[in-house]
Motif scaffolding. Structure first.
Motif, short mmCIF file in Angstrom:
data_model
loop_
_atom_site.label_atom_id
_atom_site.label_comp_id
_atom_site.label_asym_id
_atom_site.label_seq_id
_atom_site.Cartn_x
_atom_site.Cartn_y
_atom_site.Cartn_z
N GLY A 128 -8.44 6.48 4.74
CA GLY A 128 -8.51 7.83 5.67
C GLY A 128 -8.72 8.98 4.84
O GLY A 128 -7.96 8.96 3.82
N ILE A 129 -9.41 9.83 5.37
CA ILE A 129 -9.44 11.32 4.77
C ILE A 129 -8.30 12.11 5.70
O ILE A 129 -8.16 12.19 6.88
N GLY A 130 -7.10 12.32 5.06
CA GLY A 130 -5.94 13.00 5.70
C GLY A 130 -5.44 14.11 5.08
O GLY A 130 -5.85 14.69 4.06
N LYS A 131 -4.97 15.19 5.95
CA LYS A 131 -4.31 16.39 5.68
C LYS A 131 -2.91 16.34 5.76
O LYS A 131 -2.43 15.46 6.64
N GLY A 132 -2.27 16.56 4.71
CA GLY A 132 -0.87 16.45 4.65
C GLY A 132 -0.04 17.19 5.81
O GLY A 132 -0.44 18.34 6.10
N LEU B 258 0.78 -1.04 0.01
CA LEU B 258 -0.07 0.08 -0.04
C LEU B 258 0.91 1.17 0.02
O LEU B 258 0.37 2.28 -0.18
N LYS B 259 2.23 1.12 0.14
CA LYS B 259 3.08 2.21 0.20
C LYS B 259 2.87 3.10 -1.29
O LYS B 259 2.73 2.54 -2.03
N ASP B 260 2.73 4.26 -0.95
CA ASP B 260 2.64 5.46 -1.92
C ASP B 260 1.26 5.19 -2.84
O ASP B 260 1.12 5.73 -4.14
N SER B 261 0.46 4.70 -2.25
CA SER B 261 -1.07 4.47 -2.84
C SER B 261 -1.95 5.57 -2.39
O SER B 261 -1.56 6.17 -1.50
N PHE B 262 -2.85 5.84 -3.20
CA PHE B 262 -3.75 6.96 -2.99
C PHE B 262 -5.13 6.84 -3.61
O PHE B 262 -5.21 5.87 -4.64
N ALA B 263 -6.12 7.58 -3.37
CA ALA B 263 -7.52 7.29 -3.91
C ALA B 263 -7.94 8.68 -4.51
O ALA B 263 -7.55 9.48 -4.06
N ARG B 264 -9.09 8.67 -5.60
CA ARG B 264 -9.44 9.64 -6.03
C ARG B 264 -11.04 9.27 -6.46
O ARG B 264 -11.19 8.27 -6.75
N VAL B 265 -11.53 10.30 -6.61
CA VAL B 265 -13.13 10.50 -6.93
C VAL B 265 -13.23 10.82 -8.21
O VAL B 265 -13.02 11.93 -8.46
N SER C 209 -12.21 18.28 -2.01
CA SER C 209 -12.44 19.39 -2.81
C SER C 209 -11.69 20.45 -1.93
O SER C 209 -11.26 21.25 -2.50
N GLN C 210 -11.23 20.27 -0.35
CA GLN C 210 -10.63 21.30 0.14
C GLN C 210 -9.04 20.98 0.02
O GLN C 210 -8.52 19.97 -0.21
N GLU C 211 -8.35 22.13 -0.22
CA GLU C 211 -6.97 21.96 -0.49
C GLU C 211 -6.11 21.50 0.71
O GLU C 211 -6.50 21.65 1.88
N GLY C 212 -5.40 20.42 0.39
CA GLY C 212 -4.58 19.73 1.38
C GLY C 212 -5.10 18.35 2.10
O GLY C 212 -4.31 17.73 2.60
N TYR C 213 -6.19 17.99 1.30
CA TYR C 213 -6.84 16.59 1.88
C TYR C 213 -6.59 15.63 0.86
O TYR C 213 -6.63 16.08 -0.26
N LYS D 60 -23.20 5.90 -2.27
CA LYS D 60 -23.08 7.30 -2.78
C LYS D 60 -22.99 8.16 -1.66
O LYS D 60 -22.21 9.12 -1.89
N ARG D 61 -23.45 8.02 -0.46
CA ARG D 61 -23.56 8.95 0.44
C ARG D 61 -22.04 9.01 1.09
O ARG D 61 -21.48 10.08 1.26
N GLU D 62 -21.23 7.84 1.03
CA GLU D 62 -19.82 7.95 1.50
C GLU D 62 -18.89 8.64 0.49
O GLU D 62 -18.24 9.38 0.84
N ILE D 63 -19.30 8.34 -0.80
CA ILE D 63 -18.50 8.93 -2.10
C ILE D 63 -18.64 10.47 -1.93
O ILE D 63 -17.78 11.04 -2.02
N ASN D 64 -19.99 10.88 -1.80
CA ASN D 64 -20.21 12.36 -1.62
C ASN D 64 -19.32 13.06 -0.41
O ASN D 64 -18.85 14.15 -0.76
N ARG D 65 -19.34 12.50 0.68
CA ARG D 65 -18.68 12.88 1.91
C ARG D 65 -17.23 12.81 1.67
O ARG D 65 -16.52 14.21 1.92
N LEU D 66 -16.51 11.88 0.75
CA LEU D 66 -15.20 12.03 0.28
C LEU D 66 -14.97 13.06 -0.51
O LEU D 66 -13.96 13.56 -0.30
N ALA D 67 -15.88 13.41 -1.63
CA ALA D 67 -15.57 14.04 -2.60
C ALA D 67 -15.73 15.68 -1.87
O ALA D 67 -14.88 16.65 -2.18
#
Length: 154
Positions: free
Chosen positions: A123-127, A47-54, A100-104, A89-96
């Motif tokens: 996880g939703i993380g801030k750098g 999982l190292k260097d992996s990320f997810a996108r909506v 959309s905020q900068e740094g997340y 869909k509710r979870e996807i909308n929450r992730l999106a």
């Protein structure tokens, strides 16, 4: 009869807690092929260097390496291919909304087998900034020293 714990952790992303401040976590399923799940059950995932996108109302995980299954021959997939996450869909909308905020970012934290299915804890993380990382390392060292001193005392 007691129920046996069936969460078998296959892989963890230890770098995630170092690089990000994790604010929220969500459990997601994965769309996998037969040879991929066999390889994951053997623990051949990174999982190292992996990320997810909506993208277009769907969540995709990139950079997750699943090694080819030895007996898979022509049925093996590309080890670095993007994989779709199964979320409501509710979870996807929450992730999106959060991303959309900068740094997340959406970061895979842990992969495990639950009731026969591969699950990914995202996880939703801030750098973190460099000084945040240094501060976290100092705190960790201080806690370790305190534990060591308490252990020697008793």
């Amino acid at each position: 009869m007691t129920k046996k714990k069936q969460d078998n952790v296959v892989a963890t992303n230890r770098k995630a807690n170092h690089d990000y401040i994790i604010e929220d976590t969500i459990e997601a399923g994965l769309v996998l092929t037969g040879t991929e799940i066999k390889s994951i059950r053997k623990g051949k995932v990174n999982l190292k260097d992996s990320f997810a996108r909506v993208e277009n109302g769907q969540v995709w995980v990139y950079g997750m390496h699943v090694s080819p299954f030895e007996q898979g021959n022509r049925f093996n997939q590309d080890p670095m291919r993007p994989r779709k996450l199964l979320l409501k869909k509710r979870e996807i909308n929450r992730l999106a909304k959060h991303v959309s905020q900068e740094g997340y970012a959406i970061i895979p934290l842990r992969m495990y087998i639950k009731r026969g299915f591969a699950k990914l804890l995202i996880g939703i993380g801030k750098g973190k900034k460099k000084y945040d990382k240094r501060q976290a390392l100092k705190e960790k060292d201080m806690k370790r020293d305190i534990k060591r001193a308490m252990k020697e005392k008793y």
